[in-house]
Design a protein around this motif. Sequence first.
Motif, PDB file in Angstrom:
ATOM      1  N   TRP A  23      -5.895   1.706  -1.764  1.00 41.70           N
ATOM      2  CA  TRP A  23      -6.878   1.001  -1.842  1.00 41.70           C
ATOM      3  C   TRP A  23      -8.151   1.580  -3.030  1.00 41.70           C
ATOM      4  O   TRP A  23      -8.832   0.395  -3.473  1.00 41.70           O
ATOM      5  CB  TRP A  23      -6.629   0.750  -0.502  1.00 41.70           C
ATOM      6  CG  TRP A  23      -8.499  -0.372  -0.027  1.00 41.70           C
ATOM      7  CD1 TRP A  23      -8.299  -1.752  -0.600  1.00 41.70           C
ATOM      8  CD2 TRP A  23      -9.275  -0.231   0.188  1.00 41.70           C
ATOM      9  NE1 TRP A  23      -8.864  -2.685  -0.724  1.00 41.70           N
ATOM     10  CE2 TRP A  23      -9.885  -1.496   0.345  1.00 41.70           C
ATOM     11  CE3 TRP A  23     -10.483   0.397   0.958  1.00 41.70           C
ATOM     12  CZ2 TRP A  23     -11.599  -1.888   0.744  1.00 41.70           C
ATOM     13  CZ3 TRP A  23     -12.006   1.022   1.191  1.00 41.70           C
ATOM     14  CH2 TRP A  23     -11.775  -0.520   1.384  1.00 41.70           C
ATOM     15  N   SER A  42      -2.492   4.660   2.402  1.00 37.67           N
ATOM     16  CA  SER A  42      -2.685   3.512   2.606  1.00 37.67           C
ATOM     17  C   SER A  42      -3.994   2.848   2.323  1.00 37.67           C
ATOM     18  O   SER A  42      -4.633   2.634   0.664  1.00 37.67           O
ATOM     19  CB  SER A  42      -2.776   2.205   3.778  1.00 37.67           C
ATOM     20  OG  SER A  42      -1.329   1.815   4.503  1.00 37.67           O
ATOM     21  N   SER A  80       0.448  -1.561  -0.491  1.00 36.57           N
ATOM     22  CA  SER A  80      -0.080   0.177   0.139  1.00 36.57           C
ATOM     23  C   SER A  80       1.469   1.824   0.354  1.00 36.57           C
ATOM     24  O   SER A  80       1.470   1.859   1.408  1.00 36.57           O
ATOM     25  CB  SER A  80      -1.121   0.258   1.332  1.00 36.57           C
ATOM     26  OG  SER A  80      -1.286  -1.588   1.830  1.00 36.57           O
TER      27      SER A  80
END
Length: 263
Positions: A200, A196, A152
């Motif tokens: 995503w 992160s 990530s």
Amino acid sequence: MTTRVIALANQKGGVGKTTTSVNLAACLAERGQNVLLIDFDPQANATSGLGREKQEGRSLYGLLLGEDSAEHLISPTEIPRLDLIPAEVNLAGAEIEIPRLDRYLHRLRDGLQPLVETNRYNQIIIDCPPSLGVLTMNALAAAHSLIIPLQSEYYALEGLSVIVRLVQQLRDSGANPALEIDGIVMTMFDNRTALSRQVWQQVREHFEKQIYDTLIPRSVRLSEAPSHGKPIILYDSNSTGAAAYRQLAREFLSRRGAKTPPP
Ligand SMILES: Nc1ncnc2c1ncn2[C@@H]1O[C@H](COP(=O)(O)OP(=O)(O)OP(=O)(O)O)[C@@H](O)[C@H]1O
Ligand SMILES: [Mg+2]
């Protein structure tokens, strides 16, 4: 039952290929699947991560040259139903030797064929090195599908488009017409960081069907486990990392519609 061959690949180093290979393989075995983990990286991190000493000559190098069999290299691990084909540094020689041989992209596929035909395993999981060299290409040519572990971080998406294009080329060129992307798994995920979550979301926008719902959290226990030679379910069975990889194994199997006995 037919054997599925799954490559774990990403040309970027340190994104969680080996951690995911070892722990997904262990969790699938825990769920009753017969699993073979192939260490296909000369660094041999999966081999040492399962507590195995590297042994001179004990890798798929000979098989790639057509001089050895897969059966001969298989050994059991501490986990019931999980077997390993180890690696050692001699495998690096394959990057130089293999391109001179005929069917150089299909050396692994050809070498594994007798084993695949026995249907002794439900899953054969291949841990690839961090490059798109001859070894990774052989793994992708031998595989039914691919799992891409994705860290990530900011550059993750650029790297992802490279490997996705390569999969398309392998299909179009006829090297592996049926190759599928089984899934993209986010590793070292930290829900507290905006980055992160952003990565995503972006991956979800572009690869909605492929991205796994399961997120692998950043976890010290996961990074410690290999130095004890154990997958996370043996090292710390109640940790968040163990729970995440168990969930990934469930999600992986449900995507394939595979029937599994309860653990
Ligand atoms: N979820 C996680 N949380 C914390 N540390 C992790 C996690 N996943 C992997 N690591 C650590 O990050 C490092 C890289 O992970 P790993 O070896 O699995 O990546 P890799 O893609 O196989 O690397 P390489 O490209 O060198 O083969 C290792 O030290 C590993 O222990
Ligand atoms: Mg690795």
